[in-house]
Design a protein around this motif. Structure first.
Motif, short mmCIF file in Angstrom:
data_model
loop_
_atom_site.label_atom_id
_atom_site.label_comp_id
_atom_site.label_asym_id
_atom_site.label_seq_id
_atom_site.Cartn_x
_atom_site.Cartn_y
_atom_site.Cartn_z
N SER A 54 102.34 9.33 62.48
CA SER A 54 101.85 10.67 62.15
C SER A 54 101.21 10.66 60.76
O SER A 54 101.06 9.61 60.14
CB SER A 54 103.00 11.67 62.18
OG SER A 54 103.86 11.48 61.08
N GLU A 55 100.89 11.84 60.28
CA GLU A 55 100.32 12.00 58.95
C GLU A 55 101.39 12.18 57.87
O GLU A 55 101.07 12.40 56.71
CB GLU A 55 99.37 13.20 58.93
CG GLU A 55 98.15 13.02 59.82
CD GLU A 55 97.23 11.92 59.31
OE1 GLU A 55 96.99 11.85 58.10
OE2 GLU A 55 96.76 11.13 60.15
N ALA A 56 102.65 12.12 58.26
CA ALA A 56 103.74 12.32 57.30
C ALA A 56 103.78 11.18 56.29
O ALA A 56 103.59 10.01 56.64
CB ALA A 56 105.07 12.43 58.03
N SER A 57 104.03 11.54 55.04
CA SER A 57 104.13 10.55 53.98
C SER A 57 104.88 11.16 52.81
O SER A 57 105.13 12.36 52.77
CB SER A 57 102.74 10.08 53.53
OG SER A 57 102.03 11.16 52.94
N GLY A 58 105.20 10.33 51.85
CA GLY A 58 105.84 10.87 50.67
C GLY A 58 106.33 9.80 49.72
O GLY A 58 106.13 8.60 49.94
N TYR A 59 106.99 10.29 48.68
CA TYR A 59 107.54 9.37 47.69
C TYR A 59 108.78 9.97 47.06
O TYR A 59 109.03 11.17 47.13
CB TYR A 59 106.50 9.03 46.62
CG TYR A 59 106.10 10.19 45.75
CD1 TYR A 59 106.83 10.52 44.60
CD2 TYR A 59 104.99 10.97 46.05
CE1 TYR A 59 106.46 11.59 43.79
CE2 TYR A 59 104.62 12.04 45.25
CZ TYR A 59 105.36 12.34 44.12
OH TYR A 59 105.00 13.40 43.33
N VAL A 60 109.55 9.08 46.45
CA VAL A 60 110.72 9.44 45.65
C VAL A 60 110.56 8.72 44.33
O VAL A 60 110.28 7.52 44.30
CB VAL A 60 112.04 9.02 46.32
CG1 VAL A 60 113.22 9.32 45.42
CG2 VAL A 60 112.19 9.69 47.68
N CYS A 61 110.71 9.45 43.23
CA CYS A 61 110.66 8.87 41.88
C CYS A 61 112.03 8.99 41.23
O CYS A 61 112.73 9.98 41.43
CB CYS A 61 109.67 9.61 41.00
SG CYS A 61 107.97 9.33 41.45
N ILE A 62 112.35 8.01 40.43
CA ILE A 62 113.56 8.05 39.62
C ILE A 62 113.10 7.94 38.17
O ILE A 62 112.51 6.94 37.77
CB ILE A 62 114.53 6.93 40.00
CG1 ILE A 62 114.90 7.07 41.48
CG2 ILE A 62 115.76 6.96 39.11
CD1 ILE A 62 115.31 5.82 42.14
#
Length: 162
Positions: A54-62
């Motif tokens: 799908s078009e789903a995406s993302g990130y996690v930052c610390i």
């Protein structure tokens, strides 16, 4: 001063280990996350994800305070709602008294007064949602990531919002 220099180096090593542990925690909770190599565009420790189907995406930052930020886009509303309602229960997000899963299009938020974290979900047309969570602790993000991973793997379509 050599004893202070050694103590500073020891502290830096422990701090770097803490950020590595936080990144490991995120990957255990949501295995599709991958560590980004420098430059990351923001925090030194950043993980990203792109759903192949799908078009789903993302990130996690610390960040340097070991606070975490999560930005996920185009997540199925049913998946985001299932995860958020499981973690929080109903009524936590302003305007979504029946839970995020049952919420219609709009922006719903919650502010954690204990750590100044900001949680926001935008329910979009077409059954999608964006998640924006800023300045919270790593265990809270990991808990949500685990619930998201579970919802992706085992969605409860029978009670999903339409």
């Amino acid at each position: 001063m050599p004893h202070v220099e050694k103590a500073v180096k020891d502290w830096q090593q422990q701090f770097a280990g803490l950020k590595t542990s936080a990144a490991n925690l995120m990957q255990i909770a949501f295995p599709p996350l991958e560590i980004m190599q420098s430059p990351t565009g923001c925090c030194e420790t950043r993980l990203h994800w792109q759903d192949q189907d799908s078009e789903a995406s993302g990130y996690v930052c610390i960040d340097d305070f070991v606070q975490a930020t999560l930005q996920f886009e185009n997540v199925p509303h049913s998946v985001a709602g299932q995860a958020l309602d499981e973690v929080f229960g109903l009524g936590w997000f302003n305007g979504a008294e029946l839970g995020v899963r049952q919420a219609g299009e709009g922006v719903y938020y919650w502010t954690d007064e204990t750590n100044a974290a900001e949680w926001e979900v935008s329910v979009l047309p077409g059954g999608l949602a964006n998640l924006s969570i800023e300045y919270t602790n790593a265990p809270d993000i990991a808990t949500l990531l685990d619930a998201l991973h579970t919802a992706y793997e085992d969605p409860h379509e029978d009670d999903a919002a339409t």
